[in-house]
Design a protein around this motif. Sequence first.
Motif, PDB file in Angstrom:
ATOM      1  N   THR A   1      -2.075  12.911  -2.695  1.00  0.00           N
ATOM      2  CA  THR A   1      -1.303  11.667  -2.643  1.00  0.00           C
ATOM      3  C   THR A   1      -2.111  10.453  -3.078  1.00  0.00           C
ATOM      4  OG1 THR A   1      -0.161  12.643  -0.753  1.00  0.00           O
ATOM      5  CG2 THR A   1       0.210  10.305  -1.139  1.00  0.00           C
ATOM      6  N   HIS A   2      -3.403  10.451  -2.734  1.00  0.00           N
ATOM      7  CA  HIS A   2      -4.167   9.212  -2.911  1.00  0.00           C
ATOM      8  C   HIS A   2      -5.328   9.310  -3.894  1.00  0.00           C
ATOM      9  CE1 HIS A   2      -1.995   7.506   0.439  1.00  0.00           C
ATOM     10  NE2 HIS A   2      -2.300   8.548   1.172  1.00  0.00           N
ATOM     11  N   TYR A   3      -5.824  10.481  -4.186  1.00  0.00           N
ATOM     12  CA  TYR A   3      -7.087  10.556  -4.913  1.00  0.00           C
ATOM     13  C   TYR A   3      -7.057  11.445  -6.150  1.00  0.00           C
ATOM     14  CZ  TYR A   3      -8.966   8.006  -0.986  1.00  0.00           C
ATOM     15  OH  TYR A   3      -9.195   7.032  -0.046  1.00  0.00           O
ATOM     16  N   THR A   4      -5.905  11.775  -6.636  1.00  0.00           N
ATOM     17  CA  THR A   4      -5.879  12.465  -7.933  1.00  0.00           C
ATOM     18  C   THR A   4      -6.001  11.395  -9.019  1.00  0.00           C
ATOM     19  OG1 THR A   4      -3.477  12.392  -7.785  1.00  0.00           O
ATOM     20  CG2 THR A   4      -4.538  14.467  -7.205  1.00  0.00           C
ATOM     21  N   TRP A   5      -6.483  11.791 -10.174  1.00  0.00           N
ATOM     22  CA  TRP A   5      -6.772  10.805 -11.213  1.00  0.00           C
ATOM     23  C   TRP A   5      -5.546  10.022 -11.676  1.00  0.00           C
ATOM     24  CZ3 TRP A   5     -10.733   8.197 -11.661  1.00  0.00           C
ATOM     25  CH2 TRP A   5     -11.994   8.739 -11.427  1.00  0.00           C
TER      26      TRP A   5
ATOM     27  N   ASN B   1     -11.100 -13.823   1.824  1.00  0.00           N
ATOM     28  CA  ASN B   1     -10.550 -13.786   0.456  1.00  0.00           C
ATOM     29  C   ASN B   1      -9.221 -13.037   0.390  1.00  0.00           C
ATOM     30  OD1 ASN B   1     -11.553 -11.264   0.995  1.00  0.00           O
ATOM     31  ND2 ASN B   1     -12.297 -10.918  -1.080  1.00  0.00           N
ATOM     32  N   ARG B   2      -8.412 -13.214   1.399  1.00  0.00           N
ATOM     33  CA  ARG B   2      -7.151 -12.469   1.425  1.00  0.00           C
ATOM     34  C   ARG B   2      -6.229 -12.821   0.259  1.00  0.00           C
ATOM     35  NH1 ARG B   2      -5.751  -9.703   6.038  1.00  0.00           N
ATOM     36  NH2 ARG B   2      -7.261  -9.842   7.718  1.00  0.00           N
ATOM     37  N   GLU B   3      -6.410 -14.017  -0.277  1.00  0.00           N
ATOM     38  CA  GLU B   3      -5.512 -14.418  -1.379  1.00  0.00           C
ATOM     39  C   GLU B   3      -5.927 -13.785  -2.704  1.00  0.00           C
ATOM     40  OE1 GLU B   3      -8.924 -17.152  -1.562  1.00  0.00           O
ATOM     41  OE2 GLU B   3      -7.715 -16.284   0.041  1.00  0.00           O
ATOM     42  N   VAL B   4      -7.117 -13.243  -2.773  1.00  0.00           N
ATOM     43  CA  VAL B   4      -7.563 -12.598  -4.011  1.00  0.00           C
ATOM     44  C   VAL B   4      -6.888 -11.229  -4.113  1.00  0.00           C
ATOM     45  CG1 VAL B   4      -9.561 -11.740  -5.307  1.00  0.00           C
ATOM     46  CG2 VAL B   4      -9.787 -13.770  -3.876  1.00  0.00           C
ATOM     47  N   PRO B   5      -6.288 -10.909  -5.257  1.00  0.00           N
ATOM     48  CA  PRO B   5      -5.651  -9.595  -5.378  1.00  0.00           C
ATOM     49  C   PRO B   5      -6.640  -8.475  -5.106  1.00  0.00           C
ATOM     50  CG  PRO B   5      -5.057 -10.981  -7.230  1.00  0.00           C
ATOM     51  CD  PRO B   5      -6.119 -11.716  -6.467  1.00  0.00           C
ATOM     52  N   GLY B   6      -6.227  -7.539  -4.299  1.00  0.00           N
ATOM     53  CA  GLY B   6      -7.117  -6.424  -3.966  1.00  0.00           C
ATOM     54  C   GLY B   6      -6.312  -5.198  -3.606  1.00  0.00           C
ATOM     55  N   VAL B   7      -6.850  -4.048  -3.922  1.00  0.00           N
ATOM     56  CA  VAL B   7      -6.157  -2.807  -3.615  1.00  0.00           C
ATOM     57  C   VAL B   7      -7.202  -1.761  -3.241  1.00  0.00           C
ATOM     58  CG1 VAL B   7      -6.143  -2.060  -6.043  1.00  0.00           C
ATOM     59  CG2 VAL B   7      -4.466  -1.122  -4.455  1.00  0.00           C
ATOM     60  N   VAL B   8      -6.843  -0.922  -2.302  1.00  0.00           N
ATOM     61  CA  VAL B   8      -7.748   0.178  -1.928  1.00  0.00           C
ATOM     62  C   VAL B   8      -7.506   1.326  -2.900  1.00  0.00           C
ATOM     63  CG1 VAL B   8      -8.386   1.805  -0.131  1.00  0.00           C
ATOM     64  CG2 VAL B   8      -7.765  -0.520   0.480  1.00  0.00           C
ATOM     65  N   VAL B   9      -8.511   1.642  -3.653  1.00  0.00           N
ATOM     66  CA  VAL B   9      -8.363   2.650  -4.696  1.00  0.00           C
ATOM     67  C   VAL B   9      -9.234   3.873  -4.426  1.00  0.00           C
ATOM     68  CG1 VAL B   9      -8.435   3.080  -7.170  1.00  0.00           C
ATOM     69  CG2 VAL B   9      -8.025   0.784  -6.342  1.00  0.00           C
ATOM     70  N   GLY B  10     -10.518   3.646  -4.365  1.00  0.00           N
ATOM     71  CA  GLY B  10     -11.428   4.781  -4.262  1.00  0.00           C
ATOM     72  C   GLY B  10     -11.683   5.375  -5.621  1.00  0.00           C
ATOM     73  N   VAL B  11     -11.899   6.664  -5.618  1.00  0.00           N
ATOM     74  CA  VAL B  11     -12.200   7.343  -6.873  1.00  0.00           C
ATOM     75  C   VAL B  11     -11.603   8.741  -6.812  1.00  0.00           C
ATOM     76  CG1 VAL B  11     -14.432   8.204  -6.071  1.00  0.00           C
ATOM     77  CG2 VAL B  11     -14.050   7.882  -8.506  1.00  0.00           C
ATOM     78  N   GLY B  12     -11.238   9.247  -7.961  1.00  0.00           N
ATOM     79  CA  GLY B  12     -10.659  10.581  -8.003  1.00  0.00           C
ATOM     80  C   GLY B  12     -11.706  11.637  -8.259  1.00  0.00           C
ATOM     81  N   SER B  13     -11.239  12.832  -8.373  1.00  0.00           N
ATOM     82  CA  SER B  13     -12.152  13.924  -8.676  1.00  0.00           C
ATOM     83  C   SER B  13     -11.369  15.011  -9.395  1.00  0.00           C
ATOM     84  CB  SER B  13     -12.766  14.479  -7.390  1.00  0.00           C
ATOM     85  OG  SER B  13     -13.703  15.480  -7.704  1.00  0.00           O
ATOM     86  N   ASP B  14     -12.048  15.673 -10.326  1.00  0.00           N
ATOM     87  CA  ASP B  14     -11.399  16.758 -11.064  1.00  0.00           C
ATOM     88  C   ASP B  14     -11.568  18.055 -10.283  1.00  0.00           C
ATOM     89  OD1 ASP B  14     -10.450  15.311 -13.283  1.00  0.00           O
ATOM     90  OD2 ASP B  14     -12.494  15.176 -14.039  1.00  0.00           O
ATOM     91  N   VAL B  15     -10.738  18.206  -9.322  1.00  0.00           N
ATOM     92  CA  VAL B  15     -10.816  19.416  -8.500  1.00  0.00           C
ATOM     93  C   VAL B  15     -10.150  20.562  -9.248  1.00  0.00           C
ATOM     94  CG1 VAL B  15     -10.089  20.450  -6.322  1.00  0.00           C
ATOM     95  CG2 VAL B  15     -10.822  18.076  -6.386  1.00  0.00           C
ATOM     96  N   PRO B  16     -10.850  21.684  -9.405  1.00  0.00           N
ATOM     97  CA  PRO B  16     -10.241  22.792 -10.147  1.00  0.00           C
ATOM     98  C   PRO B  16      -9.047  23.379  -9.407  1.00  0.00           C
ATOM     99  CG  PRO B  16     -12.286  23.488  -9.138  1.00  0.00           C
ATOM    100  CD  PRO B  16     -12.185  22.016  -8.908  1.00  0.00           C
TER     101      PRO B  16
END
Lengths: 297, 480
Positions: free
Chosen positions: B369-373, B188-203
Amino acid sequence: MADFSLRSDQIDVEQIMKQIRTRIKEKRGVDYTDQEIRELASVKLERFLDPRAVRSDLLAAYRRQRPPVPLPSLPGPPENYAFEDVTIYESHRGPLRWIRKLLNPLLKLLFNPNPLIHVLNLQSKINDYTWQTMAAQFDRVGQRFVTRDELDTLNYEVLNNLVLELTKLGIENRNLRMRLESMGTRLDFDERRQRAFEGLAQFKPVAAPSAVPSQADGEDDDDGDGAEGAPGGAGDAGRPGKRRRRRRGRKRGPEGSPQGPQGQQAQPSAGSQQDRPASAPSSDIPNTPSGGGSDQQ
Amino acid sequence: MNLAVVVQRYGAEINGGAELHARYIAEHLARHHAVEVLTTCARDYVTWRNEWPSGTEQVNGVTVRRFPVSRERHPEDFAKHSERIFTLAHSVKEELAWLESEGPTSPALIKHLASSGSTYDYVLFFSARYYHAYHGWRAVPAKAVLVPTAERDAAMGVSIMAPMFRGVRALMYNSFEERAMIQAIAGNREVPGVVVGVGSDVPARTDPDRIRTQHGIAGPYVVYVGRIDENKGCKELFGHFERYLKQSGRDLTLVLVGTSIMDIPDHPRIRHLGFMGDADKFDVMAGARALIMPSYFESLSMVALEAWGVGRPVLANGRCDVLRGQCIRSNAGLYYESYPEFAATLHAIEANPSFNEALGRNGREYFRTHYTWPVIVQKYQDMFRQLDDENARGVSRTIEPLPGFFARRRRTLPPADEVLAQAPQGPVVPQRRQPPRHQGPSHGARDQQTPREQHGPRDQRTPREQHGSRDHRGRRGGGR
């Protein structure tokens, strides 16, 4: 792993993991137990031994190929018969035996039974002989088999021990190689350090700059009086800058005494120095780069 | 923009990975859009028993609409179906029966999507393997955005999954490894996709000393956060750690945070603190030498990201491709696959403060860089914008029809295990840039965002084959 200071951008986790795994791989074998060695010997010999030379499944193959087979016993022979010259006339009936005996001449008139009796008699003896021979041979072969089995067990033990020892040697060889490399590295380091120290050390000759003219004076003295130029002379002691000279190849007299009686009496301590080989360094000679004083002699 | 988030369970007290992921995403997207959560009345993930009332409620400011589950899950029945689908040739009909036995079977939820789907701009489906994702996608294919949260599980090799991966509008992946696996399975390479993951509220600030004082923790420690479960690799962790203490003689404590469903060894240097709130959890992590993640199967370890967020390195199980890939890409953690590696890596991390701090700095940077909200939400926004553009251009996805009556019953489909085994394994390793000639070496030349897919050499067996057998719920390894 020793503590070290790192910048964050210097860290490459993949490289670090490779190094850690290499170290683990190298360290393995140092603390193997006997049981582990046995397992290695039977499973993964190729790690330590040349797989072209030694089969890793040698012992298993040996066991498969030589299962202990019990030797079958030889069945007993059929009952042999005894064939004598009267056997063909015998009968358990008395009258019949009498009639056969009576008519025996008539039988012999018709044909000669003696060769037949002889052959059958001989065949009976041959049967006995064959059986005895075969039984003896079978016993011998049986004995050979038993001996061979005992030898095989011994061979198995020898091979087993050989494989184990080869495995141990392989491991030990690797460990020794590592130790050798480590020692070589340390030696190189020590040599480099030694050279660095030598380069750093400042050369300080024993002869002070003021000693140069006095050395020249000493040479003048030697030119004037060779006999007095013997090392250790009392006059030298009061002149620290003077180079001591020693005559090489100075020959003793025919009586074995020094040539100059003065030298023997006036310099008792000098004799011991003169007895040294010419190449032996004198502790009093300063180690100078030029070192040419003694050569002039 | 009206968005719907569809997930199997939902609640403030639910801490399961995909469910928590869905809640975080819903709550953060709700700051920018009108978000409604569509879920079931189930609280228990084993039986899907209806425990919450159906209807609408508010959870942390988000509207939640609950639908009843029509049929509870029977573990034995599900295990029987799974065994057949995963290991034997089977039919589409059997796959659909397997999906229904897995649950949570909620026809009311699907009916609502079919009838009210047009009121939403996009529908985010969480957890590809469940009933609600497959049938929900079929109800609203033109609006379906899938967040697969897929581990390397045989369920991903079930043949009905591939048309879904090809038929959704977009995919929001958790990791590069997950994307590589799904693209290999579904093409399914033609289907739009992005690596996102999830963030976290790190104090921004933490207070490790408070936790030390509160729980009487002295000396250095490493921490494990999560469900204390054999399927999570905890048994192996305990064994390795006790052996490490015995052999190294180090003064180190293993602190466990989370609910336990297995026996914890009675060891003075293994401390179980139980379940903790976020503040306490971050304080414990901040004071640790490292976070240990012994799990074999993770689609995205939020705990590892949180540890990096507070500047702590991670020691992960190298058999988990995702964790290993994250460690390599972040340069903020080491990994192990055996006891010698565990001992060496743990020693390297806990006995070298400079190395430890450098890893922690890398982790913090990786997280920032990658996982802040803001980063996560921006990726979702970008994807919605891309789909809007596609809508404007008239681009749409079509549903591949199910086979006919007879074809659906033909047992010609390969076992899911075999399908999964053909997918690439190993971490997706970023390709190093070659240093330019005559310009000296380049430092830190790594493309963190879009690494080229280079799979490291790995054991040819799948992780499932190497570890764990199918559990009573019909899944193998550490899934649910």
